[in-house]
Motif scaffolding. Structure first.
Motif, mmCIF file in Angstrom:
data_model
loop_
_atom_site.group_PDB
_atom_site.id
_atom_site.type_symbol
_atom_site.label_atom_id
_atom_site.label_comp_id
_atom_site.label_asym_id
_atom_site.label_seq_id
_atom_site.Cartn_x
_atom_site.Cartn_y
_atom_site.Cartn_z
ATOM 1 N N ARG A 69 0.145 -1.273 0.108
ATOM 2 C CA ARG A 69 -0.023 0.054 0.356
ATOM 3 C C ARG A 69 1.350 1.101 0.056
ATOM 4 N N LYS A 70 1.875 1.385 0.744
ATOM 5 C CA LYS A 70 3.032 2.830 0.903
ATOM 6 C C LYS A 70 3.112 2.407 -0.136
ATOM 7 N N ILE A 71 3.869 1.657 -1.034
ATOM 8 C CA ILE A 71 4.367 2.052 -2.636
ATOM 9 C C ILE A 71 3.481 2.814 -3.038
ATOM 10 N N LEU A 72 2.172 1.965 -2.652
ATOM 11 C CA LEU A 72 1.472 2.755 -3.965
ATOM 12 C C LEU A 72 1.074 3.702 -3.939
ATOM 13 N N GLN A 73 0.395 4.047 -2.870
ATOM 14 C CA GLN A 73 0.080 5.677 -1.949
ATOM 15 C C GLN A 73 1.804 6.862 -2.447
ATOM 16 N N SER A 74 2.869 6.151 -2.514
ATOM 17 C CA SER A 74 3.930 6.789 -2.593
ATOM 18 C C SER A 74 4.182 7.085 -4.293
ATOM 19 N N ILE A 75 3.760 6.633 -4.790
ATOM 20 C CA ILE A 75 3.257 7.474 -6.536
ATOM 21 C C ILE A 75 2.318 8.174 -6.937
ATOM 22 N N GLY A 76 1.152 7.672 -6.140
ATOM 23 C CA GLY A 76 0.480 8.715 -5.682
ATOM 24 C C GLY A 76 -1.225 7.998 -6.289
ATOM 25 N N CYS A 77 -1.377 6.612 -6.385
ATOM 26 C CA CYS A 77 -1.809 6.158 -6.224
ATOM 27 C C CYS A 77 -3.205 6.048 -5.054
ATOM 28 N N GLN A 78 -4.537 7.009 -4.900
ATOM 29 C CA GLN A 78 -5.355 6.850 -4.150
ATOM 30 C C GLN A 78 -5.838 5.267 -3.528
ATOM 31 N N VAL A 79 -4.986 5.426 -2.264
ATOM 32 C CA VAL A 79 -5.669 3.883 -1.366
ATOM 33 C C VAL A 79 -5.789 4.753 -0.392
ATOM 34 N N GLU A 80 -6.857 4.055 0.075
ATOM 35 C CA GLU A 80 -7.416 4.910 1.297
ATOM 36 C C GLU A 80 -7.400 3.077 2.537
ATOM 37 N N GLU A 81 -6.670 3.769 3.907
ATOM 38 C CA GLU A 81 -6.623 3.083 4.689
ATOM 39 C C GLU A 81 -7.396 2.424 5.467
ATOM 40 N N ALA A 82 -7.891 1.754 6.029
ATOM 41 C CA ALA A 82 -8.744 0.839 6.640
ATOM 42 C C ALA A 82 -8.611 1.673 7.901
ATOM 43 N N GLU A 83 -9.305 1.575 8.666
ATOM 44 C CA GLU A 83 -9.459 1.682 10.731
ATOM 45 C C GLU A 83 -8.680 0.018 11.205
ATOM 46 N N PRO A 84 -8.353 0.569 12.229
ATOM 47 C CA PRO A 84 -7.953 -0.666 12.892
ATOM 48 C C PRO A 84 -8.467 -1.400 13.287
ATOM 49 N N VAL A 121 -5.839 5.578 -10.371
ATOM 50 C CA VAL A 121 -6.292 4.131 -9.466
ATOM 51 C C VAL A 121 -7.021 4.585 -7.881
ATOM 52 N N LYS A 122 -7.729 4.142 -8.126
ATOM 53 C CA LYS A 122 -8.948 4.282 -6.795
ATOM 54 C C LYS A 122 -8.850 3.315 -6.247
ATOM 55 N N ILE A 123 -8.446 2.925 -4.749
ATOM 56 C CA ILE A 123 -8.955 1.515 -3.575
ATOM 57 C C ILE A 123 -9.435 1.749 -2.804
ATOM 58 N N SER A 124 -10.444 1.320 -2.610
ATOM 59 C CA SER A 124 -10.894 0.983 -0.518
ATOM 60 C C SER A 124 -10.661 0.810 0.089
ATOM 61 N N PRO A 125 -10.824 0.920 1.226
ATOM 62 C CA PRO A 125 -10.104 0.189 2.634
ATOM 63 C C PRO A 125 -10.962 -1.020 2.747
ATOM 64 N N LYS A 126 -11.957 -1.260 2.060
ATOM 65 C CA LYS A 126 -11.967 -2.778 2.060
ATOM 66 C C LYS A 126 -11.808 -3.519 0.826
ATOM 67 N N SER A 127 -11.111 -3.820 0.130
ATOM 68 C CA SER A 127 -10.906 -4.369 -0.855
ATOM 69 C C SER A 127 -9.329 -5.280 -1.305
ATOM 70 N N THR A 128 -9.248 -5.858 -2.207
ATOM 71 C CA THR A 128 -8.328 -7.184 -2.697
ATOM 72 C C THR A 128 -7.917 -6.945 -3.500
ATOM 73 N N SER A 140 -6.231 3.020 -15.498
ATOM 74 C CA SER A 140 -7.168 3.188 -14.426
ATOM 75 C C SER A 140 -8.079 2.404 -13.647
ATOM 76 N N LEU A 141 -9.030 2.152 -12.685
ATOM 77 C CA LEU A 141 -8.858 0.976 -11.684
ATOM 78 C C LEU A 141 -9.297 1.832 -10.590
ATOM 79 N N ASP A 142 -10.745 1.857 -10.463
ATOM 80 C CA ASP A 142 -11.668 2.410 -9.739
ATOM 81 C C ASP A 142 -12.281 0.439 -8.812
ATOM 82 N N LEU A 143 -11.432 0.755 -7.134
ATOM 83 C CA LEU A 143 -11.582 -0.488 -7.165
ATOM 84 C C LEU A 143 -12.199 -0.591 -5.535
ATOM 85 N N ASP A 144 -13.246 -1.654 -5.479
ATOM 86 C CA ASP A 144 -14.082 -1.610 -3.944
ATOM 87 C C ASP A 144 -15.064 -2.545 -4.126
ATOM 88 N N GLY A 145 -13.384 -3.912 -3.442
ATOM 89 C CA GLY A 145 -13.993 -5.350 -3.618
ATOM 90 C C GLY A 145 -12.575 -6.053 -3.664
#
Length: 224
Positions: A69-84, A121-128, A140-145
């Protein structure tokens, strides 16, 4: 007998003067390269309570996903972190779960070529997201799942304007009555509800992920 090893700080002492000028080292944050799985869950709870890395099965797996996740975030992907979330007293960030096989990208520098337009590229907190295949490009990808991309080396697949939304995979807490030790020590099991899959079937790359798991043509999933 103990194992043979050489500590990093001891290495310079065995290098001759003329060779020492050519020796250096690279320092990387531990969260990107080191997360041991060596402690019992109860011990990990105590360590985590003191602000120290737990070093348990749950944290080892969570940190593996976090590194990607951190690598993807570092290059500009929209990767949302889930709550602990907490499993058997161990707190982890459960997602999104990202797994990248080395044939797709084996070092952070290669990710920029694989995600040429990371802002799309957007990845939601619940995604795999699981990616396998050396010639896969995600434009381009919008992933929620859950999305699994698994294609052989001789095929080129470009993901363009792909939107995936499904129930995905979820962690379900288990108790001490769990029969499988590998599951019990982790504190949870995976419930795989739905997933979209891009893979090779016969001689054509297709995608599956409809309500009934039917196969779609490549064009219907915007896979070029």
């Amino acid at each position: 007998p103990t194992r043979l090893e050489c500590m990093m700080q001891d290495f310079p002492t065995v290098i001759s003067a003329e060779k020492s000028e050519r020796v250096g080292f690279t320092s990387i944050a531990a969260e990107m390269c080191f997360s041991p799985v060596k402690n019992a869950t109860a011990d990990g709870v105590v360590l985590q309570g003191k602000g120290t890395a737990a070093g348990t099965a749950a944290t080892g797996e969570a940190d593996h996903y976090q590194a990607y996740r951190k690598i993807l975030q570092s290059i500009g992907c929209q990767v949302e972190e889930a709550e602990p979330e907490t499993y058997k007293g161990i707190s982890v960030i459960p997602g999104p779960q990202v797994v990248v096989y080395p044939e797709f990208a084996s070092c952070p520098g290669e990710y920029k070529a694989k995600f040429p337009t990371p802002e799309k590229v957007k990845i939601s907190p619940k995604s795999t997201l699981i990616i396998r295949g050396p010639n896969v490009t995600i434009n381009s990808l919008d992933l929620d799942g859950t999305l699994i991309i698994d294609v052989p080396a001789h095929l080129e697949v470009s993901i363009e304007d792909l939107e995936i939304k499904n129930d995905g995979w979820h962690k379900i807490a288990v108790d001490d009555d769990e029969a499988k030790e590998i599951i019990k020590m982790r504190g949870y099991k995976m419930e795989r509800k739905k997933q979209a899959v891009i893979k090779k079937q016969r001689d054509v790359v297709k995608a599956a992920g409809g309500a009934d798991g039917e196969w779609w043509d490549v064009s219907d999933c915007a896979i070029l």
